[in-house]
Design a protein around this motif. Sequence first.
Motif, PDB file in Angstrom:
ATOM      1  N   GLN A  48       0.637  -0.825   0.069  1.00 35.17           N
ATOM      2  CA  GLN A  48      -0.505   0.071  -0.681  1.00 35.17           C
ATOM      3  C   GLN A  48       1.030   1.772   0.052  1.00 35.17           C
ATOM      4  N   ARG A  51       2.356   2.192  -3.772  1.00 35.90           N
ATOM      5  CA  ARG A  51       1.601   2.137  -4.851  1.00 35.90           C
ATOM      6  C   ARG A  51       1.185   3.893  -4.482  1.00 35.90           C
ATOM      7  N   ARG A  52       0.681   4.259  -3.177  1.00 34.18           N
ATOM      8  CA  ARG A  52       0.906   5.586  -2.575  1.00 34.18           C
ATOM      9  C   ARG A  52       2.347   6.343  -3.218  1.00 34.18           C
ATOM     10  N   GLN A  55       1.217   6.489  -6.558  1.00 29.97           N
ATOM     11  CA  GLN A  55       0.580   8.034  -7.184  1.00 29.97           C
ATOM     12  C   GLN A  55       1.213   9.155  -6.841  1.00 29.97           C
ATOM     13  N   MET A  56       2.144   9.274  -5.717  1.00 28.94           N
ATOM     14  CA  MET A  56       2.441  10.762  -5.240  1.00 28.94           C
ATOM     15  C   MET A  56       3.508  11.186  -6.317  1.00 28.94           C
TER      16      MET A  56
END
Length: 240
Positions: A48, A51-52, A55-56
Amino acid sequence: MSSNKVMRKLALVLLMSAATQVVAAPVSAANLDSLERMLEAQGQVQLQMQRRLEQMSSDIDELRGNVERNSYDIKKIVERQREIYREVDNLSRQPEKAAPAEEKKEPASTEAYSSNVSENAAYEKAVNLILKDKDYKGATKAFQSFLTTYPDSVYKPNASYWLGQLFFAQNQLADAATNFKVVADTKDSSKRADALLKLGVIAERSNDVATAKTYYQEVVKSYPNSTSAQQAKTALAKLK
């Protein structure tokens, strides 16, 4: 050896034996399941987080791209605005080289003066916004207001000419043409030669070659010794 010392040694041996058995004992299935769940939970958390982070990173790249595009657009707008101001400034400084007798210099004046003091003052103020203050937006509004207030003014051809120049410099060709036509229709205007030339340029930019040639030919015919005629000849040569 006393009995107390024997008892102490025996106790130590028993403790060491128990500790050895605990360390050497195999891990139970329950402990393995618990450990596996812990590792799996940690893996999910790490996934997680990854993935964050991705995305950032994507969001940051997008923002950076937007900033770069906006910076480029702003730079082009500023450069274009500066070009407009330079062009209008240069146009306002160019002397009128007239072949016919009716072409004159304009010291903020026209072919005639109005007897209306307010009308004279309004026209002079609009001209000074260009020549002195370099306030081209203000000048555009001032000339538009002047023509609305004094639609039949003796200054109408010159006011229309200045408006045409201002709109032309901002690439508002339709508005420029409307005002230049007012000047072109005024046969005794000292600005007619340049107004006809500008109408030719506007027609050429609009891909109306036939109309452009007509305007250029009119300049050459009516004002053969003027600067506008020389420019018209050059433009005609390129259209052949």
